[in-house]
Motif scaffolding. Structure first.
Motif, PDB file in Angstrom:
ATOM      1  N   GLY A 216       0.815  -1.211   0.000  1.00 26.04           N
ATOM      2  CA  GLY A 216       0.000   0.000   0.000  1.00 26.04           C
ATOM      3  C   GLY A 216       0.845   1.256   0.000  1.00 26.04           C
ATOM      4  O   GLY A 216       2.078   1.212   0.151  1.00 26.04           O
ATOM      5  N   ALA A 217       0.188   2.406  -0.162  1.00 27.98           N
ATOM      6  CA  ALA A 217       0.888   3.692  -0.211  1.00 27.98           C
ATOM      7  C   ALA A 217       0.063   4.754   0.503  1.00 27.98           C
ATOM      8  O   ALA A 217      -1.165   4.751   0.449  1.00 27.98           O
ATOM      9  N   ILE A 218       0.780   5.661   1.160  1.00 28.46           N
ATOM     10  CA  ILE A 218       0.169   6.775   1.875  1.00 28.46           C
ATOM     11  C   ILE A 218       0.738   8.073   1.324  1.00 28.46           C
ATOM     12  O   ILE A 218       1.937   8.149   1.016  1.00 28.46           O
ATOM     13  N   ASN A 219      -0.098   9.090   1.195  1.00 26.41           N
ATOM     14  CA  ASN A 219       0.397  10.412   0.828  1.00 26.41           C
ATOM     15  C   ASN A 219      -0.026  11.409   1.896  1.00 26.41           C
ATOM     16  O   ASN A 219      -1.195  11.442   2.297  1.00 26.41           O
ATOM     17  N   ILE A 220       0.939  12.225   2.343  1.00 29.23           N
ATOM     18  CA  ILE A 220       0.703  13.212   3.390  1.00 29.23           C
ATOM     19  C   ILE A 220       0.902  14.602   2.812  1.00 29.23           C
ATOM     20  O   ILE A 220       1.965  14.903   2.247  1.00 29.23           O
ATOM     21  N   ALA A 221      -0.096  15.475   2.928  1.00 34.07           N
ATOM     22  CA  ALA A 221       0.073  16.878   2.548  1.00 34.07           C
ATOM     23  C   ALA A 221       0.928  17.571   3.601  1.00 34.07           C
ATOM     24  O   ALA A 221       0.675  17.447   4.794  1.00 34.07           O
ATOM     25  N   CYS A 222       1.948  18.317   3.144  1.00 38.15           N
ATOM     26  CA  CYS A 222       2.945  18.885   4.066  1.00 38.15           C
ATOM     27  C   CYS A 222       3.079  20.396   3.964  1.00 38.15           C
ATOM     28  O   CYS A 222       4.175  20.933   4.144  1.00 38.15           O
ATOM     29  N   SER A 223       2.034  21.104   3.628  1.00 40.12           N
ATOM     30  CA  SER A 223       2.027  22.561   3.593  1.00 40.12           C
ATOM     31  C   SER A 223       2.697  23.099   2.331  1.00 40.12           C
ATOM     32  O   SER A 223       3.368  22.382   1.593  1.00 40.12           O
ATOM     33  N   THR A 224       2.527  24.399   2.114  1.00 38.74           N
ATOM     34  CA  THR A 224       3.116  25.067   0.959  1.00 38.74           C
ATOM     35  C   THR A 224       4.200  26.059   1.358  1.00 38.74           C
ATOM     36  O   THR A 224       4.719  26.770   0.522  1.00 38.74           O
ATOM     37  N   TRP A 260       3.800  23.248  -3.313  1.00 37.56           N
ATOM     38  CA  TRP A 260       3.157  22.293  -2.418  1.00 37.56           C
ATOM     39  C   TRP A 260       4.111  21.147  -2.115  1.00 37.56           C
ATOM     40  O   TRP A 260       4.745  20.590  -3.013  1.00 37.56           O
ATOM     41  N   ALA A 261       4.174  20.756  -0.865  1.00 36.77           N
ATOM     42  CA  ALA A 261       5.058  19.676  -0.438  1.00 36.77           C
ATOM     43  C   ALA A 261       4.238  18.463   0.002  1.00 36.77           C
ATOM     44  O   ALA A 261       3.167  18.603   0.597  1.00 36.77           O
ATOM     45  N   PHE A 262       4.766  17.269  -0.307  1.00 36.07           N
ATOM     46  CA  PHE A 262       4.083  16.022   0.015  1.00 36.07           C
ATOM     47  C   PHE A 262       5.109  14.988   0.465  1.00 36.07           C
ATOM     48  O   PHE A 262       6.289  15.071   0.117  1.00 36.07           O
ATOM     49  N   CYS A 263       4.649  13.984   1.204  1.00 39.79           N
ATOM     50  CA  CYS A 263       5.469  12.822   1.551  1.00 39.79           C
ATOM     51  C   CYS A 263       4.734  11.551   1.137  1.00 39.79           C
ATOM     52  O   CYS A 263       3.627  11.279   1.616  1.00 39.79           O
ATOM     53  N   LEU A 264       5.352  10.791   0.244  1.00 39.15           N
ATOM     54  CA  LEU A 264       4.855   9.475  -0.126  1.00 39.15           C
ATOM     55  C   LEU A 264       5.488   8.467   0.821  1.00 39.15           C
ATOM     56  O   LEU A 264       6.714   8.366   0.910  1.00 39.15           O
ATOM     57  N   ALA A 265       4.660   7.720   1.541  1.00 40.26           N
ATOM     58  CA  ALA A 265       5.138   6.757   2.528  1.00 40.26           C
ATOM     59  C   ALA A 265       4.680   5.347   2.152  1.00 40.26           C
ATOM     60  O   ALA A 265       3.490   5.131   1.879  1.00 40.26           O
ATOM     61  N   THR A 266       5.629   4.413   2.131  1.00 35.15           N
ATOM     62  CA  THR A 266       5.342   3.019   1.783  1.00 35.15           C
ATOM     63  C   THR A 266       6.113   2.107   2.731  1.00 35.15           C
ATOM     64  O   THR A 266       7.004   2.562   3.459  1.00 35.15           O
ATOM     65  N   THR A 267       5.799   0.818   2.694  1.00 33.85           N
ATOM     66  CA  THR A 267       6.521  -0.128   3.545  1.00 33.85           C
ATOM     67  C   THR A 267       7.656  -0.812   2.787  1.00 33.85           C
ATOM     68  O   THR A 267       8.424  -1.565   3.381  1.00 33.85           O
ATOM     69  N   SER A 268       7.767  -0.559   1.501  1.00 37.50           N
ATOM     70  CA  SER A 268       8.883  -1.080   0.707  1.00 37.50           C
ATOM     71  C   SER A 268       9.325   0.013  -0.259  1.00 37.50           C
ATOM     72  O   SER A 268       8.529   0.898  -0.605  1.00 37.50           O
ATOM     73  N   PRO A 269      10.582  -0.015  -0.719  1.00 37.70           N
ATOM     74  CA  PRO A 269      11.099   1.068  -1.562  1.00 37.70           C
ATOM     75  C   PRO A 269      10.302   1.220  -2.859  1.00 37.70           C
ATOM     76  O   PRO A 269       9.789   0.247  -3.421  1.00 37.70           O
ATOM     77  N   VAL A 270      10.213   2.460  -3.334  1.00 39.42           N
ATOM     78  CA  VAL A 270       9.545   2.782  -4.595  1.00 39.42           C
ATOM     79  C   VAL A 270      10.575   3.388  -5.540  1.00 39.42           C
ATOM     80  O   VAL A 270      11.322   4.300  -5.158  1.00 39.42           O
ATOM     81  N   ASP A 271      10.613   2.866  -6.748  1.00 43.54           N
ATOM     82  CA  ASP A 271      11.497   3.401  -7.777  1.00 43.54           C
ATOM     83  C   ASP A 271      10.762   4.514  -8.505  1.00 43.54           C
ATOM     84  O   ASP A 271       9.816   4.255  -9.252  1.00 43.54           O
ATOM     85  N   THR A 272      11.166   5.755  -8.275  1.00 48.82           N
ATOM     86  CA  THR A 272      10.458   6.871  -8.896  1.00 48.82           C
ATOM     87  C   THR A 272      10.571   6.859 -10.417  1.00 48.82           C
ATOM     88  O   THR A 272       9.672   7.342 -11.112  1.00 48.82           O
TER      89      THR A 272
END
Length: 335
Positions: A216-224, A260-272
């Motif tokens: 799964g994947a989570i995205n967190i909004a982190c302010s501007t 805008w800043a964001f953090c993509l959070a996962t439990t395994s590495p993601v290849d951008t």
């Protein structure tokens, strides 16, 4: 002649006093828009406040500006019917959807406007979306305000969508459900609503990890706010402390200078390099997607700076408070 002159002077004085009273009432007194719209968030030019609503959680303002609807919560813009909102929603939703192994179940915390829900519904494999918002007024706007319903294409009334009026932290604590994609789209904690810190704490992120399906994947909004990179860095470090792989990204809008800043959070590495949009997007072109994961110097956290937000400290609130104070003076310079 003198009598007419004095009458004119007197009338002018009365009008001046009335004008000053109106300005006091609007900007300082009980009718102050500052209780509902922060000065740095105020539209440029004439606008109309259609409704002002005080709820147990926040002060909400419904504003009409240049034919668009803007909805404010505690002084900040929460969502709108503008093109900026479309760009933001694409970054908020489509990147975690692309990073996740599956997209059957989606959770959106802070989904009152229905715009992120609209984007998530574009995936045919989505079976259920849970949209949570602490304020019933925000969800009512997303469900029934004509301009918003037209803009979000009726997403919050879709049969695949379940809406929940509850604090996001409380909802997560009391549910055993799991999701493939989780979107956390809530504003930064402020003095008006410090409890928002509990939606950024390491304890909360550990709960999210338990509610996330494998791959799964989570995205967190982190302010501007580019002048408080510590805020962004602290969220990154807090997510790492909770056991996540973290990919920070940003979305710069040249037209208005917002980043805008964001953090993509996962439990395994993601290849951008392998991330591809799975649905057609207007703004997230391959070139822009690649650029979003390149951190400019004012956002880059090469030295792993940032403090851990917990349920018991005020790390993010202190950063926001300091940044708000410094807006009136000289802003910091970051190397």
């Amino acid at each position: 002649m003198n009598q007419l002159l004095w009458m004119a002077v007197g009338a002018g004085a009365v009008l001046s006093i009335e004008g000053l009273y109106w300005l006091y009432w609007r900007y300082v007194g009980s009718g102050s828009v500052r209780d509902y719209i922060n000065e740095d968030q105020e539209p440029e030019g004439d606008y109309r406040i259609l409704r002002k609503i005080k709820t147990p959680n926040q002060r909400i303002a419904l504003v009409e500006y240049r034919g668009q609807m803007w909805i404010y919560g505690n002084g900040d813009v929460m969502f709108s019917t503008t093109e900026d909102e479309n760009m933001y929603a694409e970054a908020m939703v489509h990147i975690p959807m692309a990073a996740a192994g599956k997209r059957n179940k989606v959770l959106i915390i802070g989904g009152g406007g229905g715009v992120t829900t609209r984007e998530a519904l574009r995936y045919s494999e989505v079976e259920e979306i849970t949209a949570v918002d602490v304020d019933d007024v925000m969800l009512e706007f997303g469900k029934h305000l004509e301009a918003m319903v037209r803009f979000n294409r009726g997403s919050l009334n879709h049969p695949k969508v379940r809406t929940v009026i509850e604090d996001g932290r409380t909802f997560i604590e009391n549910t055993p459900m799991k999701w493939d994609v989780i979107v956390i789209d809530v504003p930064e904690p402020t003095g008006r609503y410090p409890r928002l810190s509990r939606l950024f704490s390491v304890e909360f992120y550990r709960l999210l990890k338990e509610r996330l399906e494998p791959e799964g994947a989570i995205n967190i909004a982190c302010s501007t706010s580019f002048w408080m990179p510590e805020y962004f860095w602290s969220i990154q470090e807090t997510l790492k402390k909770a056991g996540f792989q973290v990919l920070p990204f940003h979305h710069f809008v040249p037209e208005d200078g917002e980043d805008w800043a964001f953090c993509l959070a996962t439990t395994s590495p993601v290849d951008t390099d392998g991330l591809r949009m799975l649905v057609s997007t207007e703004y997230l072109t391959p070139e822009r997607l690649k650029d979003m994961f390149y951190m400019p110097f004012y956002f880059a956290n090469g030295q792993n700076q940032g403090d851990i937000q917990t349920d018991d400290n005020t790390v993010l609130l202190d950063i926001v408070s300091e940044a708000d104070y410094e807006q009136d003076g000289n802003r910091k310079e970051y190397n």
